[in-house]
Every structure is written in C-alpha cells, then in structure tokens.
Design an enzyme around this catalytic site. Structure first.
Site, short mmCIF file in Angstrom:
data_model
loop_
_atom_site.label_atom_id
_atom_site.label_comp_id
_atom_site.label_asym_id
_atom_site.label_seq_id
_atom_site.Cartn_x
_atom_site.Cartn_y
_atom_site.Cartn_z
CG ASP A 155 34.96 -11.28 12.13
OD1 ASP A 155 34.17 -10.46 11.72
OD2 ASP A 155 36.61 -11.24 12.55
CG ASN A 212 24.31 -1.87 12.67
OD1 ASN A 212 24.18 -0.79 12.09
ND2 ASN A 212 25.23 -1.88 13.93
CB ALA A 213 28.66 -5.40 11.77
CB ILE A 227 35.02 -1.51 10.22
CG1 ILE A 227 36.35 -1.81 8.90
CG2 ILE A 227 35.33 -2.32 11.40
CD1 ILE A 227 37.23 -2.87 8.80
CE1 TYR A 240 32.22 3.54 6.11
CE2 TYR A 240 31.43 5.17 5.42
CZ TYR A 240 31.34 4.25 6.27
OH TYR A 240 29.63 4.07 6.97
CB ALA A 277 35.45 1.62 -2.58
CB SER A 278 32.97 -0.57 1.77
OG SER A 278 33.23 0.27 2.88
CE LYS A 279 29.23 1.51 5.09
NZ LYS A 279 28.29 0.75 5.90
#
Length: 326
Positions: A105, A132-133, A135, A197, A199-201
């Site tokens: 994980d 690559n992982a 969500i 999502y 923002a995470s990128k």
C-alpha cells in the site's frame, strides 16, 4: 506602493514581452531538434529494471506490458495480489525476463520501503520508478459532510508518490535512472466535482518539479499529464458525475505506448492525448473563457448543492463515489 515594486511591475512586463518575441522561436527550434535527436537515439530497455506502483490494472498494467515488450524486468506493486500475478504472467509472455509481484500500500511508509528493498534485493538495482497509483472521489465539495474522506486522495496521489520516491532515490542515483510521474491534466484544468483530486495532482506536480531542480541531471523525471483514458478510474460513473462523458477517450494501450516512448527519449513532459496541450494554452491565456466553460459543465450536469450531503458515521470513513486504480 514602494517605488522598487512600481519599477519591477513595469520592467518585468517589458522583459517578458521581449523574451517571448525573441527567445520563444529559438527555444522552439531547439526543442524540435532535441526531439528529433532523442527519437533517433532512444534508450535501450533490455536489462533495465522498472518498478511500477498501481500495476494491477489500467495504466500501470499496460505500462508493464509495454516495458516487457522491450525486454525490461519488472517489479509490480499494488494491493490486489491476484491481479498483479496475472499481469506478471502476461508480462513474462510478452518478453519480460523476470516480473516479481509485491503486495503493498503506497500510503504506508514501511510498505514503500519494503517494495523498494525487495526490488533491490531481487534485481540488485532499479532503473526506473513509475509512480502510478491513484484514486479519486467525485462530488461537489460543498456537499461533502465528512471532509476526512478526502485524506485518502492526498495519501495515495501525493504522499504515495513521495513515499516510494524517497526510498528509491539512492538507487536511482546509482543507476542514473528515471522517475515517471503519472499525473493528470486536472493539475491545471480544474474539472468541477473533482476539487481535492485536482489539488492532489497540483501538489504532486509541484513536488516533482522542485525535485527535478534538486536532482539536476543525476535522475531524469518525466511528468505525464493525462486527460480521460480508458481505465477503471475513468469509468462511466465518474465521467457522468463530473459531466465529461462527452470528452473523447484515449485508449490505455496508446497511452502506455506514448509514455514508454517519451521516457525512452528522455522527455521532461508529456501530455496525452496530445490535443490537450492546446487546452493548456487556453487555460493560460484565456482563463475567463475557460472558467465560463467549466461553470457551464457544472450547470449542464444538473449540479445543485446538498444533492449528496452526508456526515461521518461514528468517525468511520465512507467515501462517496470512491474510484481507484492500483
């Protein structure tokens, strides 16, 4: 206003205009020449060791197949061990000398150390790390009653990339290797209903852009920003939720081929599908128009507040429309 800032406000604009008019054409020509040279002398992948997170499906799975075709050995990481085993078997059929499976994980620091250590213990080196992982949770931010749900997005998309990179860096420095970051056009095209999502990128891209400077030429970094690709993450539910089901989908097979070819050329950036690059220009130079389009996407999708409101249930996390690929 301080006189120095008044002066800089004027001079910076003039310098920028002059630079754009004279430096841009020269730089563009240099990039074309460099692209041609690197295309003719692409990196040989036979004998290389490639570590891929999120390799059980989607882009990670097909990257494994593409690298296998070029004779690379693989370390495949994900939580779903049975799916990983199937990917490893197919990769070996396609030409990978070896393909090991590591259940892990990426949000757990000790798991990240372990999958890097297992790769080194087995192969003795790592030449390429593919983060690559990822969500996504879709839905209007205002309607989310349990903000803690969003922690998982940052943990996987941002910290999942950072954690594995931290432990792989010493080994990548020895091999003069490469990091491939599978990011998203959501990092600069802020699609409604995917706020955290996106923002995470942004965080992911900013981190690796900084790391690129710190590492200089010791370790190459290829930043991949993707539009809608035919993966489990971009399923019908998500596309309908964010009202982008009308956007042409890019096949995961073509996407994987483009990523491998780009990394072999030593590219610093890759956007797929290629037409999304023109969208970036619109975002940069005509933000008002693009914002109006994004707003119309939201309205035409029938979004209203409090449609999906919920609350935390005794502190447990029950994400809405959680979509994952690992």
């Amino acid at each position: 206003m301080d006189p120095i800032h008044i002066f800089l406000n004027i001079v910076s604009v003039l310098i920028s205009i002059i630079s754009f008019l004279f430096i841009w054409p020269v730089l563009s020509l240099f990039r074309i020449l460099r692209f041609c040279i690197r295309s003719a002398y692409r990196e040989k992948l036979e004998g290389k060791v490639v570590l891929i997170t999120g390799a059980s499906s989607g882009i990670g799975e097909h990257l494994a197949y593409e690298y296998a075709k070029h004779g690379a050995s693989l370390a495949l990481v994900a939580r779903r061990e049975e799916l990983l085993a199937a990917v490893a078997d197919k990769a070996k059929e396609l030409g990978a000398p070896e393909a090991i499976v590591i259940k892990a994980d990426v949000t757990k620091l000790h798991d990240c150390k372990r999958f890097v250590d297992e790769t080194i213990n087995h192969f003795g080196k790592v030449d390429c790390l593919i983060n690559n992982a990822g969500i996504a949770i879709s839905g209007l931010f205002e309607d989310q009653g349990c903000i803690a749900d969003y922690a998982s997005i940052m943990n996987v998309n941002f910290w999942g990339s950072v954690n594995g990179t931290h432990f792989a860096l010493p080994h990548l420095r020895k091999s003069k290797g490469r990091i491939i970051v599978i990011s998203s056009t959501g990092g600069w095209f802020n699609t409604p209903s995917l706020s955290v999502y996106n923002a995470s990128k942004v965080a992911q891209q900013s981190f690796f852009e900084t790391l690129r400077i710190e590492l200089a030429s010791d370790i190459g970094i290829t930043m991949v920003t993707l539009g809608t690709v035919t993966t489990p993450l971009a399923n019908d539910d998500l596309l309908t939720e964010v009202n982008i089901h009308w956007v042409p989908m890019y096949t995961v097979e073509d996407c994987a081929k483009a990523i491998v070819n780009s990394a072999r050329r030593g590219d610093e950036y890759l956007t797929e599908p290629p037409w999304m690059r023109s969208v970036f220009l619109w975002v940069t130079f005509f933000p008002e128009i693009v914002n109006s389009v994004r707003r119309s996407m939201l309205v035409s999708g029938g979004k209203t507040s409090s449609q999906m409101g919920k609350s935390c249930n005794n502190g447990s996390l029950q994400p809405l429309n959680l979509l994952a690929h690992d």
